[in-house]
Design an enzyme around this catalytic site. Structure first.
Site, short mmCIF file in Angstrom:
data_model
loop_
_atom_site.label_atom_id
_atom_site.label_comp_id
_atom_site.label_asym_id
_atom_site.label_seq_id
_atom_site.Cartn_x
_atom_site.Cartn_y
_atom_site.Cartn_z
N LYS A 13 0.84 -1.21 0.00
CA LYS A 13 0.00 0.00 0.00
C LYS A 13 0.87 1.27 0.00
CE LYS A 13 -2.09 -0.94 3.92
NZ LYS A 13 -1.46 -2.21 4.34
N ARG A 88 -9.10 0.89 9.01
CA ARG A 88 -8.66 -0.47 9.29
C ARG A 88 -9.71 -1.24 10.07
NH1 ARG A 88 -2.75 0.47 9.07
NH2 ARG A 88 -1.57 -1.41 9.49
N ARG A 123 11.56 -5.84 4.50
CA ARG A 123 11.20 -4.42 4.38
C ARG A 123 12.16 -3.52 5.16
NH1 ARG A 123 5.21 -2.18 5.22
NH2 ARG A 123 5.40 -2.83 7.39
N ARG A 156 11.59 -1.76 10.77
CA ARG A 156 10.58 -1.33 11.74
C ARG A 156 10.48 -2.32 12.88
NH1 ARG A 156 5.18 0.20 8.53
NH2 ARG A 156 4.32 -0.93 10.30
N ARG A 167 0.20 -9.19 13.60
CA ARG A 167 -0.39 -8.17 12.72
C ARG A 167 -1.26 -8.81 11.64
NH1 ARG A 167 4.44 -5.21 10.58
NH2 ARG A 167 3.02 -3.65 9.78
P1 AMP Z 1 1.22 0.59 9.25
O1 AMP Z 1 2.44 1.43 9.06
O2 AMP Z 1 0.06 1.05 8.43
O3 AMP Z 1 1.50 -0.89 9.10
O4 AMP Z 1 0.78 0.79 10.79
C1 AMP Z 1 1.64 0.43 11.86
C2 AMP Z 1 0.83 0.27 13.13
O5 AMP Z 1 0.18 1.52 13.44
C3 AMP Z 1 -0.30 -0.74 13.06
O6 AMP Z 1 0.14 -2.07 13.32
C4 AMP Z 1 -1.22 -0.21 14.15
O7 AMP Z 1 -0.74 -0.53 15.44
C5 AMP Z 1 -1.11 1.30 13.96
N1 AMP Z 1 -2.10 1.81 12.99
C6 AMP Z 1 -1.85 2.40 11.79
N2 AMP Z 1 -3.00 2.76 11.17
C7 AMP Z 1 -4.00 2.37 12.00
C8 AMP Z 1 -5.42 2.43 11.93
N3 AMP Z 1 -6.04 2.96 10.86
N4 AMP Z 1 -6.13 1.91 12.97
C9 AMP Z 1 -5.53 1.40 14.04
N5 AMP Z 1 -4.19 1.28 14.18
C10 AMP Z 1 -3.43 1.77 13.17
#
Ligand code: AMP
Length: 212
Positions: A13, A88, A123, A156, A167
């Site tokens: 994404k 999400r 990654r 990360r 996740r």
């Molecule tokens: P990402 O970089 O999108 O993979 O997000 C990393 C982490 O941030 C996720 O595993 C969640 O803990 C938190 N996070 C990001 N976006 C959301 C969302 N829309 N709702 C809830 N948690 C989020």
């Protein structure tokens, strides 16, 4: 153009958001990047989000909804945007509707769990601008240095193998229902995520051309 990119963590994404951003000159909002920045700066939001993020769980809806509401009110969001990693949960999608956000298209990038594990373990992300890379599929030009801003590339914390599985579970339980949510609203476009990045980009481009 108001787009949502759906898909498991590591489906691509963020990478597709960067490409669409450059092509259409609209901003991409990644709640993951906004929350990571908040954690780094130890803001009130960051303090609320940290433990969930470290565990591979979702940050509570009310925190995320406040973050995205604030971001969408900024002047640069008015002409269009890409939402990467939000909504999400169904509650977040409903909150967007209640804010009056009229989404043009929702693109779901579909990748098998097995491939997700492979992708996330390779990654690398820029600690300064958040751009994402992959050691095999999308290497930076110079090792461990961001092509965009010369920032340092890091792994990360939530890409550690034990957190990746948590996740993925969270994704299947809480985010996957959004596929049906947007299908019912006639907004969904499905794209198979290919191993070759340019292949996925071409498939996404086709969906977007239909919107122009
Ligand atoms: P990402 O970089 O999108 O993979 O997000 C990393 C982490 O941030 C996720 O595993 C969640 O803990 C938190 N996070 C990001 N976006 C959301 C969302 N829309 N709702 C809830 N948690 C989020």
């Amino acid at each position: 153009m108001k787009l949502i990119l759906l898909g498991a963590p590591g489906a691509g994404k963020g990478t597709q958001a960067e490409i669409i951003c450059d092509k259409y000159n609209i901003p991409a909002f990644s709640t993951g990047n906004i929350l990571r920045e908040a954690v780094k700066n130890e803001t009130e939001t960051g303090l609320k989000a940290k433990e969930y993020m470290d565990a591979g769980a979702l940050v509570p809806d009310e925190v995320v909804i406040a973050v995205i509401r604030e971001r969408l009110e900024e002047p640069d969001a008015q002409a269009g945007f890409i939402l990467d990693g939000v909504p999400r949960t169904v509650a977040q999608a409903e909150a967007l509707e209640q804010m009056g956000v009229d989404i043009s298209r929702v693109i779901n990038i579909n990748v098998s769990d097995e491939d997700i594990v492979k992708r996330l373990s390779g990654r690398r992300v820029c600690e300064t601008c958040g751009a994402s890379y992959h050691t095999i599929y999308k290497p930076s030009k110079q090792p461990n240095i961001c092509d965009r801003c010369n920032g340092r590339l890091i792994v990360r914390k939530d890409d550690e193998p034990s957190t990746i599985l948590a996740r993925l579970k969270t994704y299947h339980e809480q985010t996957e229902p959004l596929i049906e949510f947007y299908r019912k609203r006639g907004k969904l476009a499905e794209v198979e995520g290919a191993e070759d990045l340019s292949e996925t980009t071409a498939r996404v481009a086709k969906v977007l051309e239909a919107l122009e």
